[in-house]
Design a protein around this motif. Sequence first.
Motif, PDB file in Angstrom:
ATOM      1  N   ALA A  95       0.817  -1.222   0.000  1.00 41.16           N
ATOM      2  CA  ALA A  95       0.000   0.000   0.000  1.00 41.16           C
ATOM      3  C   ALA A  95       0.849   1.271   0.000  1.00 41.16           C
ATOM      4  CB  ALA A  95      -0.935  -0.003   1.214  1.00 41.16           C
ATOM      5  N   GLY A  96       2.185   1.100   0.048  1.00 39.71           N
ATOM      6  CA  GLY A  96       3.065   2.261   0.039  1.00 39.71           C
ATOM      7  C   GLY A  96       3.182   2.953   1.368  1.00 39.71           C
ATOM      8  N   LYS A  97       2.733   2.302   2.438  1.00 36.83           N
ATOM      9  CA  LYS A  97       2.783   2.914   3.767  1.00 36.83           C
ATOM     10  C   LYS A  97       4.071   2.586   4.516  1.00 36.83           C
ATOM     11  CE  LYS A  97      -2.242   2.549   4.280  1.00 36.83           C
ATOM     12  NZ  LYS A  97      -3.345   1.936   5.064  1.00 36.83           N
ATOM     13  N   LEU A  98       4.849   1.631   4.012  1.00 37.74           N
ATOM     14  CA  LEU A  98       6.024   1.170   4.744  1.00 37.74           C
ATOM     15  C   LEU A  98       7.060   0.693   3.740  1.00 37.74           C
ATOM     16  CD1 LEU A  98       7.146   0.289   7.628  1.00 37.74           C
ATOM     17  CD2 LEU A  98       6.219  -1.957   7.108  1.00 37.74           C
ATOM     18  N   TYR A  99       8.300   1.182   3.900  1.00 42.20           N
ATOM     19  CA  TYR A  99       9.411   0.715   3.064  1.00 42.20           C
ATOM     20  C   TYR A  99       9.050   0.728   1.574  1.00 42.20           C
ATOM     21  CZ  TYR A  99      10.822  -1.231   7.599  1.00 42.20           C
ATOM     22  OH  TYR A  99      11.138  -1.404   8.916  1.00 42.20           O
ATOM     23  N   ALA A 100       8.423   1.816   1.118  1.00 43.26           N
ATOM     24  CA  ALA A 100       7.863   1.829  -0.226  1.00 43.26           C
ATOM     25  C   ALA A 100       8.882   1.497  -1.313  1.00 43.26           C
ATOM     26  CB  ALA A 100       7.225   3.191  -0.512  1.00 43.26           C
ATOM     27  N   SER A 101      10.144   1.888  -1.131  1.00 42.22           N
ATOM     28  CA  SER A 101      11.142   1.674  -2.176  1.00 42.22           C
ATOM     29  C   SER A 101      12.031   0.470  -1.908  1.00 42.22           C
ATOM     30  CB  SER A 101      12.014   2.933  -2.315  1.00 42.22           C
ATOM     31  OG  SER A 101      12.756   3.155  -1.133  1.00 42.22           O
ATOM     32  N   ARG A 102      11.700  -0.311  -0.897  1.00 39.25           N
ATOM     33  CA  ARG A 102      12.547  -1.447  -0.526  1.00 39.25           C
ATOM     34  C   ARG A 102      11.892  -2.759  -0.961  1.00 39.25           C
ATOM     35  NH1 ARG A 102      16.247  -0.061   3.626  1.00 39.25           N
ATOM     36  NH2 ARG A 102      16.925   2.065   3.212  1.00 39.25           N
ATOM     37  N   THR A 103      12.401  -3.384  -1.998  1.00 36.91           N
ATOM     38  CA  THR A 103      11.799  -4.639  -2.465  1.00 36.91           C
ATOM     39  C   THR A 103      11.940  -5.741  -1.433  1.00 36.91           C
ATOM     40  OG1 THR A 103      13.858  -5.225  -3.598  1.00 36.91           O
ATOM     41  CG2 THR A 103      12.161  -4.117  -4.900  1.00 36.91           C
ATOM     42  N   TRP A 104      12.952  -5.651  -0.553  1.00 39.01           N
ATOM     43  CA  TRP A 104      13.119  -6.705   0.455  1.00 39.01           C
ATOM     44  C   TRP A 104      11.922  -6.769   1.388  1.00 39.01           C
ATOM     45  CZ3 TRP A 104      12.787  -5.472   5.534  1.00 39.01           C
ATOM     46  CH2 TRP A 104      13.081  -4.148   5.919  1.00 39.01           C
ATOM     47  N   ALA A 105      11.232  -5.628   1.584  1.00 43.11           N
ATOM     48  CA  ALA A 105      10.069  -5.618   2.466  1.00 43.11           C
ATOM     49  C   ALA A 105       8.902  -6.388   1.850  1.00 43.11           C
ATOM     50  CB  ALA A 105       9.635  -4.183   2.761  1.00 43.11           C
ATOM     51  N   LEU A 106       8.991  -6.702   0.559  1.00 42.73           N
ATOM     52  CA  LEU A 106       8.012  -7.574  -0.084  1.00 42.73           C
ATOM     53  C   LEU A 106       8.490  -9.016  -0.111  1.00 42.73           C
ATOM     54  CD1 LEU A 106       6.878  -5.419  -3.165  1.00 42.73           C
ATOM     55  CD2 LEU A 106       5.576  -5.908  -1.094  1.00 42.73           C
ATOM     56  N   TRP A 107       9.712  -9.226  -0.645  1.00 38.21           N
ATOM     57  CA  TRP A 107      10.112 -10.621  -0.827  1.00 38.21           C
ATOM     58  C   TRP A 107      10.484 -11.319   0.483  1.00 38.21           C
ATOM     59  CZ3 TRP A 107      14.885 -11.936   0.848  1.00 38.21           C
ATOM     60  CH2 TRP A 107      15.945 -11.046   0.731  1.00 38.21           C
ATOM     61  N   ALA A 108      10.922 -10.566   1.492  1.00 40.03           N
ATOM     62  CA  ALA A 108      11.296 -11.223   2.753  1.00 40.03           C
ATOM     63  C   ALA A 108      10.091 -11.882   3.439  1.00 40.03           C
ATOM     64  CB  ALA A 108      11.989 -10.232   3.680  1.00 40.03           C
ATOM     65  N   PRO A 109       8.964 -11.169   3.647  1.00 42.00           N
ATOM     66  CA  PRO A 109       7.815 -11.867   4.237  1.00 42.00           C
ATOM     67  C   PRO A 109       7.222 -12.923   3.305  1.00 42.00           C
ATOM     68  CG  PRO A 109       7.231  -9.595   3.668  1.00 42.00           C
ATOM     69  CD  PRO A 109       8.714  -9.715   3.530  1.00 42.00           C
ATOM     70  N   LEU A 110       7.289 -12.696   1.989  1.00 37.36           N
ATOM     71  CA  LEU A 110       6.808 -13.714   1.055  1.00 37.36           C
ATOM     72  C   LEU A 110       7.652 -14.983   1.154  1.00 37.36           C
ATOM     73  CD1 LEU A 110       6.051 -11.540  -2.113  1.00 37.36           C
ATOM     74  CD2 LEU A 110       4.379 -12.840  -0.780  1.00 37.36           C
ATOM     75  N   GLN A 111       8.980 -14.795   1.292  1.00 40.37           N
ATOM     76  CA  GLN A 111       9.861 -15.951   1.454  1.00 40.37           C
ATOM     77  C   GLN A 111       9.518 -16.713   2.740  1.00 40.37           C
ATOM     78  OE1 GLN A 111      14.015 -15.234   2.431  1.00 40.37           O
ATOM     79  NE2 GLN A 111      14.658 -16.800   0.967  1.00 40.37           N
ATOM     80  N   ALA A 112       9.261 -15.961   3.809  1.00 44.45           N
ATOM     81  CA  ALA A 112       8.890 -16.600   5.075  1.00 44.45           C
ATOM     82  C   ALA A 112       7.571 -17.370   4.933  1.00 44.45           C
ATOM     83  CB  ALA A 112       8.772 -15.558   6.178  1.00 44.45           C
ATOM     84  N   PHE A 113       6.579 -16.758   4.286  1.00 48.30           N
ATOM     85  CA  PHE A 113       5.304 -17.443   4.076  1.00 48.30           C
ATOM     86  C   PHE A 113       5.477 -18.690   3.214  1.00 48.30           C
ATOM     87  CE2 PHE A 113       2.742 -13.316   4.773  1.00 48.30           C
ATOM     88  CZ  PHE A 113       2.516 -13.653   6.092  1.00 48.30           C
ATOM     89  N   ALA A 114       6.339 -18.599   2.194  1.00 47.80           N
ATOM     90  CA  ALA A 114       6.568 -19.742   1.308  1.00 47.80           C
ATOM     91  C   ALA A 114       7.107 -20.931   2.091  1.00 47.80           C
ATOM     92  CB  ALA A 114       7.530 -19.360   0.188  1.00 47.80           C
ATOM     93  N   ASN A 115       7.975 -20.657   3.041  1.00 45.04           N
ATOM     94  CA  ASN A 115       8.528 -21.730   3.866  1.00 45.04           C
ATOM     95  C   ASN A 115       7.559 -22.176   4.959  1.00 45.04           C
ATOM     96  OD1 ASN A 115      11.278 -22.204   2.796  1.00 45.04           O
ATOM     97  ND2 ASN A 115      11.546 -20.054   3.263  1.00 45.04           N
ATOM     98  N   LEU A 116       6.884 -21.215   5.577  1.00 44.61           N
ATOM     99  CA  LEU A 116       5.934 -21.565   6.630  1.00 44.61           C
ATOM    100  C   LEU A 116       4.778 -22.399   6.083  1.00 44.61           C
ATOM    101  CD1 LEU A 116       5.756 -18.162   8.538  1.00 44.61           C
ATOM    102  CD2 LEU A 116       6.742 -20.277   9.393  1.00 44.61           C
ATOM    103  N   SER A 117       4.408 -22.180   4.828  1.00 45.82           N
ATOM    104  CA  SER A 117       3.253 -22.868   4.262  1.00 45.82           C
ATOM    105  C   SER A 117       3.522 -24.329   3.951  1.00 45.82           C
ATOM    106  CB  SER A 117       2.771 -22.153   2.992  1.00 45.82           C
ATOM    107  OG  SER A 117       3.786 -22.122   2.000  1.00 45.82           O
ATOM    108  N   VAL A 118       4.747 -24.798   4.188  1.00 43.33           N
ATOM    109  CA  VAL A 118       5.024 -26.238   4.102  1.00 43.33           C
ATOM    110  C   VAL A 118       4.254 -26.978   5.189  1.00 43.33           C
ATOM    111  CG1 VAL A 118       6.840 -27.972   4.391  1.00 43.33           C
ATOM    112  CG2 VAL A 118       7.288 -25.925   3.035  1.00 43.33           C
ATOM    113  N   ASN A 119       4.143 -26.330   6.342  1.00 43.56           N
ATOM    114  CA  ASN A 119       3.484 -26.931   7.498  1.00 43.56           C
ATOM    115  C   ASN A 119       1.961 -26.922   7.319  1.00 43.56           C
ATOM    116  OD1 ASN A 119       2.098 -26.422  10.273  1.00 43.56           O
ATOM    117  ND2 ASN A 119       4.046 -27.412  10.766  1.00 43.56           N
TER     118      ASN A 119
END
Length: 488
Positions: A318-342
């Motif tokens: 939504a552009g409210k946090l770390y708008a120019s930092r792509t890591w703020a998108l892929w880091a939680p997505l990476q965590a969800f990708a791994n957590l969703s194994v369970n």
Amino acid sequence: PRLTMSAEMLDSFVRRLSSSVQSDREVAVAELLTWVSTEPTRGDAIAQAGVLKPLFQIVRSSTAEDVRYRAVVCISFSADNLDNRAAIKDAQGVEILNEVLANGDQDTKACAAGALWNVALQSKDVCEYLITHGALKNLIGLANHTIDPEAQISATGCMASIIFEAPDLAFDTEDILPALVRLMRDGLSASNRAGAADAIGSMSTGVRASKAIIQHLEDFLQIYGESDFVMRRSLVRVFSNLSTVADSADKAKMRDACVVEVMNPWLDKSYDMEDPGTHITATMCIANLVGHIENHELLNASDVIIHDLLDMLSCTLAGKLYASRTWALWAPLQAFANLSVNEENKVKLLNSGALDPVMQVLRDPKDPRCTEYATKILSNLSFKFDLAAKVDDVEHVLKLIVADKSNVAAVEYANICLFQLKQRLAAKKASAATSATAAASIAQGTGTQPRGKHVMLSYPWKYQELFLWIRDFLKKQGYAVWMDVDHM
């Protein structure tokens, strides 16, 4: 303090700072410092009024170090606001402040480092210029030789800011990693040592740099055990960043070194009330290190952790946090990708509304890592849920990713998910046809309720095609077959 901010006064400063008379320039710098320091927000006014250009020229041309110091202090007030970065760059400020790092005295260098710390934030072009023009080497020199803790903080903070945007380029700076490790051990204060750890954490996001940093893993764990809470928090970020870029061999090293056990206490949000977001960082680290282990107990994330990761992802989109930092998108997505194994986490992710931001990422794919992790999430969830019933356009979006072909990993995950969607659709049609036939037979008095032996098939998903054949064979033999693509 009695001076008021007016256009006339600012114009007067511009004229006097540009004067050909040295004494006029020096007096103007002294008065400007008095005026700005009484109200720091006046740094914005001098940036907007064009005062920075003559101020920077004084920094470059003056032979009086006290005058240069006062001028750099004035500039630092403007640098505190990122909105003034364009004015600083237009005035050749980055180049001139970098020159100060090379030839100024210790106080002026420290002040220039503090200004560049802010100017370099989220600005890759500035950081790459500074790295290629020797800024990191000069900052290491300042950090190593100063006896002022505040100056060392400015140096390490500036290094962390610069390194974050170009970690592998920064790694090429001679002696950078050993120097930061020494500062992490021997810094003048706890904040200085944590600042060095933050700089290493920034560098650990680079693939080449992370390989070298992994070699110091035992040192970091020893420092962690001997350090205060602030340093430990910084090292959590180092471990988490390493886990995002580490290959399978390096992840194994981290697990063998008990990094997962070190991260475990931070999963409790109350463990660090001053910076509770650290538990998100720790969660991402654990998810990256043990994500391939389906039944690992730490993968069963709490609802709070999933909620906070989701909040970080949604706010970034939504552009409210770390708008120019792509890591703020892929880091939680990476965590969800791994957590969703369970299996339990799959339910929690779906119930939390995680599909909405995941689909938002895929509908407008920009970063290949985000696309890869988002499709992996859908792939994992597709084994438990009928995603077509949850998201109207999921099949269309996945087909676009497959057709694009540019992201090999994402294409693989998208194909797995599409296969699951196809099987579920076929099962629905078959089930509907069977029910209709049975209902018609019973209505005509010629049919009976199905009886006989039942078989449930449990299998590794990669062999699903084989087990679909087995299912069909068993059905022909008269068995009632239960399989996850049919009734379960």
